[in-house]
Scaffold this active site. Structure first.
Site, PDB file in Angstrom:
ATOM      1  CE1 TYR A  28      -3.456  -2.779   0.815  1.00 31.87           C
ATOM      2  CE2 TYR A  28      -2.232  -3.176   2.837  1.00 31.87           C
ATOM      3  CZ  TYR A  28      -3.217  -3.547   1.942  1.00 31.87           C
ATOM      4  OH  TYR A  28      -3.956  -4.678   2.179  1.00 31.87           O
ATOM      5  CD1 TRP A  32      -6.546   2.554   1.614  1.00 31.06           C
ATOM      6  CD2 TRP A  32      -4.426   2.802   1.003  1.00 31.06           C
ATOM      7  NE1 TRP A  32      -6.344   1.810   0.470  1.00 31.06           N
ATOM      8  CE2 TRP A  32      -5.061   1.948   0.074  1.00 31.06           C
ATOM      9  CE3 TRP A  32      -3.081   3.123   0.811  1.00 31.06           C
ATOM     10  CZ2 TRP A  32      -4.390   1.397  -1.016  1.00 31.06           C
ATOM     11  CZ3 TRP A  32      -2.418   2.577  -0.278  1.00 31.06           C
ATOM     12  CH2 TRP A  32      -3.073   1.728  -1.170  1.00 31.06           C
ATOM     13  CB  SER A  33      -9.470   7.585   3.818  1.00 30.50           C
ATOM     14  OG  SER A  33     -10.362   8.206   4.693  1.00 30.50           O
ATOM     15  CD1 TRP A  34      -9.512   2.355   6.390  1.00 28.69           C
ATOM     16  CD2 TRP A  34     -11.022   1.937   7.996  1.00 28.69           C
ATOM     17  NE1 TRP A  34      -9.794   1.010   6.383  1.00 28.69           N
ATOM     18  CE2 TRP A  34     -10.712   0.725   7.361  1.00 28.69           C
ATOM     19  CE3 TRP A  34     -11.960   1.928   9.027  1.00 28.69           C
ATOM     20  CZ2 TRP A  34     -11.294  -0.495   7.732  1.00 28.69           C
ATOM     21  CZ3 TRP A  34     -12.538   0.718   9.401  1.00 28.69           C
ATOM     22  CH2 TRP A  34     -12.200  -0.478   8.770  1.00 28.69           C
ATOM     23  CE1 TYR A  82      -3.394  -0.777  -3.716  1.00 26.69           C
ATOM     24  CE2 TYR A  82      -4.515   0.788  -5.149  1.00 26.69           C
ATOM     25  CZ  TYR A  82      -4.556  -0.162  -4.145  1.00 26.69           C
ATOM     26  OH  TYR A  82      -5.753  -0.492  -3.553  1.00 26.69           O
ATOM     27  CD  GLN A 109     -10.304   3.184   3.206  1.00 24.22           C
ATOM     28  OE1 GLN A 109      -9.466   3.937   3.684  1.00 24.22           O
ATOM     29  NE2 GLN A 109     -10.059   1.904   2.968  1.00 24.22           N
ATOM     30  N   GLY A 167     -14.078  -0.816   3.877  1.00 23.47           N
ATOM     31  CA  GLY A 167     -12.822  -1.126   4.545  1.00 23.47           C
ATOM     32  C   GLY A 167     -12.644  -2.625   4.757  1.00 23.47           C
ATOM     33  CG  ASP A 169     -11.081  -4.283   0.687  1.00 20.86           C
ATOM     34  OD1 ASP A 169     -11.544  -3.360   1.379  1.00 20.86           O
ATOM     35  OD2 ASP A 169      -9.954  -4.231   0.166  1.00 20.86           O
ATOM     36  CD  GLU A 398      -2.718  -6.082   5.135  1.00 20.07           C
ATOM     37  OE1 GLU A 398      -1.798  -6.758   4.611  1.00 20.07           O
ATOM     38  OE2 GLU A 398      -3.619  -5.553   4.485  1.00 20.07           O
TER      39      GLU A 398
END
Ligand code: DGY
Length: 425
Positions: A28, A32-34, A82, A109, A167, A169, A398
């Site tokens: 990534y 990323w937003s969240w 990406y 998100q 979020g 997915d 993760e």
């Protein structure tokens, strides 16, 4: 613990790119937003200024229509690092779109950001914090205005138009709604996917998932990311986690409004109304949790996922039932650590595959916060201890196998490090 803290700080340092933090370098490589909201919460324990810079960088990419994008692309990263990269998302709308020269996706998100800002402000008071809150409040309010005004579906609930917006997915909750999507010509998707170069294919969404993700997002892009008539899009659902987080963050916005001398009235009202809708429309007594709604068919999605526990963040509702479900065999059993992302007893659980069973630190953290808010201290402390244990054994992964604790997905993962720092604080 001192060593874990030191390693968590090193992870956040390693992933800092000058203005914001990548979730992890290879898999990534953008913002990323969240992720940024969770990262800021942990970063605040190390460098409050960096925590606010992280959120400022994200909000600097806010669209004219108020949406805060799911991904802000770093122009220094090559297009093919990406998938789907910046070129796929174009053309972005000129009116109502991102600021000139800024490249983003067109999705959102879960809006944890206002809750993150309030969390930071309460723990790290001072003049710099006040100034940051004054700067961020109007932008956060505009984001929520967008969600409440443009994403309202099914009388009063707020919808999402892509599994990436949830979020979570590849949550089993999206299997049914995605089954109805024509994936189009799916061949070649493996070659395009970059995630499979950096993570085990058995830990990731499948090619069949990706083919549908691309079909869904292409339909939204091809109408210029317009939000009129949302149910005419190939995917349109109400997600209990997205709505619960929005109502929770809306309460936080009311508190932030008071801090900056703005009128909290509309936030209080919207939080109350959405909370009421979630409790009355999304609860499934047979499953003992909240469920998603497929807006296109009007049908509830009968899957017991971690998203269905998120309304524990809200006042009222079916709290005793949720607490039982959280402590029952679907999400807890001897040896299970953290909160699994999906019902452990379900036939289609896959304990290594992304959001189909593994324990994630962010959703576990949200439930930890909810338990603390309700005075369920002992249960909350158990979850915090689980997070510490998972990371101590497997590193800043993760996600984790909920039973064996095996580390899954990528390593050096920012929100795992950030939220570990927060539960240890
Ligand atoms: C990914 O690339 O897998 C992300 O989850 C999309 O936001």
């Amino acid at each position: 613990l001192a060593d874990l803290r030191r390693r968590a700080a090193a992870t956040l340092r390693r992933n800092w790119r000058g203005k914001a933090t990548v979730p992890t370098a290879a898999l990534y490589p953008h913002q990323w937003s969240w992720d940024s909201a969770f990262i800021a919460i942990g970063q605040a324990h190390l460098h409050p200024r960096r925590a606010f810079a992280e959120l400022t960088a994200l909000l600097d990419a806010q669209w004219g229509d108020g949406r805060v994008p799911q991904i802000v692309f770093n122009p220094a990263v090559p297009e093919d690092a990406y998938f789907p990269g910046p070129a796929f998302w174009r053309p972005l709308p000129r009116r109502g779109g991102p600021p000139p020269g800024v490249s983003t996706t067109g999705l959102v998100q879960p809006p944890v950001h206002a809750a993150a800002v309030l969390t930071i402000a309460e723990r790290h008071p001072g003049e710099a914090t006040d100034a940051a809150v004054r700067r961020l409040y109007p932008e956060l309010a505009r984001f929520h205005d967008y969600l409440f005004d443009r994403r309202r579906v099914a009388s009063g609930l707020v919808g999402i138009v892509h599994p990436w917006e949830s979020g979570l997915d590849n949550s089993p909750a999206w299997d049914g709604p995605l089954d109805a999507v024509d994936p189009g010509p799916a061949h070649g998707i493996t070659g395009l996917r970059r995630d499979l170069r950096h993570a085990d294919a058995g830990h990731r969404p499948t090619d069949a998932d990706y083919a549908r993700y691309m079909a869904v997002v292409a339909a939204y892009r091809d109408r210029g990311y317009a939000d009129d008539d949302l149910p005419s899009l190939p995917f349109c659902v109400v997600d209990p986690l997205f709505c619960a987080v929005l109502a929770w963050s809306e309460q936080a916005l009311a508190a932030l409004a008071r801090r900056v001398g703005a009128d909290p009235g509309r936030h209080v009202e919207r939080a109350r109304e959405l909370t009421h809708q979630v409790h009355t429309r999304l609860f499934d007594p047979a499953l003992g949790c909240y469920v998603a709604l497929d807006v296109r068919t009007g049908r509830a999605v009968a899957k017991r996922t971690v998203a269905g526990l998120a309304p524990l963040l809200l006042p009222g509702g079916h709290r005793p039932v949720l607490l039982d479900t959280l402590a029952g065999p679907s999400f807890a059993a001897p040896g299970v650590r953290g909160v699994p992302s999906y019902d452990l007893t379900a036939a289609d659980a896959d304990l290594r595959r992304y959001w189909r069973g593994p324990t994630w630190v962010n959703t576990t953290w949200l439930l930890w916060r909810a338990l603390l808010a309700h005075g369920e201290t002992e249960h909350a402390e158990r979850l915090a201890a689980d997070v510490v244990c998972l990371v101590a054994d497997a590193g800043f992964r993760e996600y984790f196998h909920p039973v064996t604790g095996e580390g899954l997905g990528s390593d050096h993962f920012s929100w795992t490090a950030a939220l570990l720092l927060d539960v240890l604080a």
